[in-house]
Structure formats: C-alpha cells, structure tokens
Design a protein around this motif. Structure first.
Motif, mmCIF file in Angstrom:
data_model
loop_
_atom_site.group_PDB
_atom_site.id
_atom_site.type_symbol
_atom_site.label_atom_id
_atom_site.label_comp_id
_atom_site.label_asym_id
_atom_site.label_seq_id
_atom_site.Cartn_x
_atom_site.Cartn_y
_atom_site.Cartn_z
ATOM 1 N N ARG A 1 0.831 -1.214 0.000
ATOM 2 C CA ARG A 1 0.000 0.000 0.000
ATOM 3 C C ARG A 1 0.861 1.258 0.000
ATOM 4 O O ARG A 1 0.566 2.226 -0.699
ATOM 5 N N ARG A 2 1.922 1.247 0.782
ATOM 6 C CA ARG A 2 2.813 2.409 0.859
ATOM 7 C C ARG A 2 3.486 2.658 -0.486
ATOM 8 O O ARG A 2 3.563 3.787 -0.961
ATOM 9 N N TRP A 3 3.976 1.585 -1.134
ATOM 10 C CA TRP A 3 4.621 1.734 -2.432
ATOM 11 C C TRP A 3 3.621 2.216 -3.474
ATOM 12 O O TRP A 3 3.947 3.054 -4.308
ATOM 13 N N ALA A 4 2.405 1.708 -3.437
ATOM 14 C CA ALA A 4 1.391 2.115 -4.411
ATOM 15 C C ALA A 4 1.014 3.582 -4.224
ATOM 16 O O ALA A 4 0.776 4.302 -5.195
ATOM 17 N N ARG A 5 0.966 4.029 -2.995
ATOM 18 C CA ARG A 5 0.602 5.414 -2.715
ATOM 19 C C ARG A 5 1.688 6.374 -3.179
ATOM 20 O O ARG A 5 1.408 7.466 -3.662
#
Length: 66
Positions: free
Chosen positions: A54-58
């Motif tokens: 999720r952090r990488w996608a954000r």
C-alpha cells in the motif's frame, strides 16, 4: 533492552524486512492467487507485506514518456 525510551514512552515499530523478501511475497501472492492470510511464514508478516505494498502504491508517481 527495555521497550521504553528514556522519556518513558513505549517504543514503536522495528526494522523493516528487506525489500527482496517483500517483493518475493508479493510475487508469490499474485502468482498463486492466495489471500494475504495464506502466505507462508517464510515471507514474514502478512500485515507488513500488505502495508508495504500500500505504501509503495501510494508513493508511485506516473513516469514520463520519453
């Protein structure tokens, strides 16, 4: 070592798993189609892998076309 800092506040978090281990977990998950809860223990925490995804996608930004 104590779980409390010198100020008396509890310490949070810890060291991140290596990116390679998280990438392997993501590849396994999407290759097999298994849910996060069924990841083998060798890939580490399912919560950690999901949060890192999720952090990488954000943070991903669209790349410029050359």
């Amino acid at each position: 070592m104590s779980r409390y800092s010198r100020t008396g506040a509890p310490q949070r978090g810890g060291r991140w798993r290596e990116h390679r281990q998280v990438i392997d977990a993501l590849a396994f998950k999407y290759r097999t189609g298994c849910p996060w809860t069924d990841l083998p223990a060798g890939f580490g925490s399912r919560k950690g892998g999901h949060n890192r995804l999720r952090r990488w996608a954000r943070k991903k930004r669209p790349s410029r076309a050359a």
